[in-house]
Scaffold this active site. Structure first.
Site: not given
Ligand SMILES: *Cc1c(COP(=O)(O)O)cnc(C)c1O
Length: 431
Positions: A107
């Protein structure tokens, strides 16, 4: 390029409008009006390009009418200043490690790009902006770090009390300055609901200049295409035409980004949508019925989402065609026992350390490859040390904190909040 709402009841927005609004007024989600196919010459040179160069080429068509090339270049060099390596796990299995950024999760990519774009445009606008973000753990820390100290922008993070790891909580609640953390007495879905209500409250929006940093914001989503290209570029030549990508999923932003990359011409053969026990989308893929439900807590808590916000984007990408979607995506759901067992087994057999989210993705990939002659790339979305207790327990070894992570022991600063919208509204207005 313009961005339309998936509900089609507002006129298309510019990139700047779309990222400031976050959520379109008709409660849909923004999507790019056309998805450009990149030329063969780009794919030929792709394996030799550095990550920021890939980012520049991939993102230019979406923003080039609004962000000058020199500025975009600066932005992507700043956003993509860490590595995203493709690491081999086994013969035809790879992990694309998205976790080498400041908060050790993928993210960071979207949050940093959004922060820099908003900051770029708000210089011209000369107005103060409040960014709202609901988080199940990783978004909050990535957004907090991405926006930390950015002038004219306040960030309000809503996280479910007691449902994020100590490390995640520390990363969100100890920065101070323009970062405010609200500890909500409820679930992630409650946090998400509060944010949605705030955006739908026109009166509130008139008074406060609100935007969102959740994956519903199109500036979070677009830069996530970049690492699909970069990961594909790192595959050995003979695997390039045969690659499946396995995506551990919660709100399905990452998967939506991969599908956009594919539409831009990246020859990905198939996608695997891997969830934990929150299996709303895998269920939809197998049955054709979409039944959102309350989230349940799991070890891979960043994917504890029962009503995934980007599902409408998936529908939009396939013109709501269920059978078209199932031709491109296979869904999987795994429980915590399987997740733990796979962390242990993979470490014992290959020395590769998966985090619980990567483990869910790995399970799907391993199953799919057992009857398809493809190469698999699992997106490793978080550094295993973010889930230290679980992972160390399985591998029987201590993990080492990467050097660039600041593990200061500052005081936690958060404000308690209930799930009642009127309290949240009052808080926003008084702030
Ligand atoms: C947010 C997150 C996900 C999920 O991603 P999405 O784009 O919401 O499907 C998977 N793994 C981690 C570690 C995350 O922080």
């Amino acid at each position: 390029m313009k961005f339309y709402s998936t509900n089609h009841s507002i006129p298309p927005a510019t990139f700047e409008e779309a990222i400031f609004q976050g959520l379109p007024a008709d409660n849909g989600l923004f999507m790019p009006e056309n998805i450009p196919v990149l030329p063969d010459t780009f794919y030929k040179k792709l394996p030799g390009l550095a990550l920021p160069e890939v980012a520049f080429e991939v993102l230019s068509p979406f923003v080039d009418e609004e962000i000058e090339p020199e500025v975009l270049k600066e932005i992507v060099e700043d956003v993509f200043n860490f590595e995203i390596p493709l690491v081999q796990i086994k013969e035809n299995e790879y992990a694309l490690e998205l976790f080498h950024g400041p908060t050790l999760a993928f993210k960071d990519v979207g949050a940093r790009f959004l922060a820099r774009c908003l900051s770029h445009f708000s210089k011209k606008r000369k107005e103060k902006l409040t960014v709202l973000v609901a988080t199940s753990g990783d978004t909050g820390s990535a957004v907090a770090h991405g926006f930390y100290g950015v002038p004219n922008i306040d960030v309000i993070i809503l996280y479910p009390s007691g449902k994020v790891s100590a490390f995640q909580e520390q990363q969100m609640t100890t920065l101070g300055k323009n970062i405010i953390a609200l500890e909500v007495d409820g679930t992630f879905d409650d946090c998400q609901h509060l944010v949605k209500q705030a955006f739908l409250d026109q009166d509130l929006r008139q008074q406060k200049n609100l935007t969102s940093a959740n994956s519903i914001n199109i500036a979070r989503l677009l830069p996530q295409n970049v690492y699909y290209f970069h990961g594909w570029g790192q595959l050995p030549g003979h695997e390039k035409e045969n690659a499946v990508f396995s995506v551990p999923s919660g709100n399905y932003g990452n998967l939506s980004a991969g599908l956009i990359a594919q539409k831009m011409g990246l020859p990905i053969k198939h996608f695997l949508a891997c969830s934990n026990a929150n299996d709303t989308v895998p269920k939809y893929l197998t049955t054709g019925e979409y039944t959102p439900k309350p989230s349940v807590a799991t070890l891979s808590n960043a994917m504890d989402v029962g009503a995934p916000s980007n599902f409408v984007r998936l529908l939009d990408l396939f013109d709501s065609g269920h059978s078209e979607m199932t031709q491109s995506i296979t869904g999987y759901s795994f429980n915590d026992e399987q997740t733990k067992k796979t962390i242990r087994k993979t470490y014992m057999e290959t020395q590769y350390v998966l985090d619980p989210h990567g483990s869910v993705g790995y399970l799907g990939m391993d199953d799919y490859l057992s009857n398809h002659d493809f190469a698999g790339v699992v997106l490793e979305t978080a550094h295993p040390i973010k889930f230290r207790d679980t992972v160390e327990n399985e591998i029987g070894k201590e993990l080492i904190m990467p050097k660039h992570v600041d593990v200061h022991n500052k005081e936690k600063e958060s404000r308690p909040m209930n799930t009642d919208f009127s309290s949240f509204r009052a808080f926003l207005l008084e702030g």
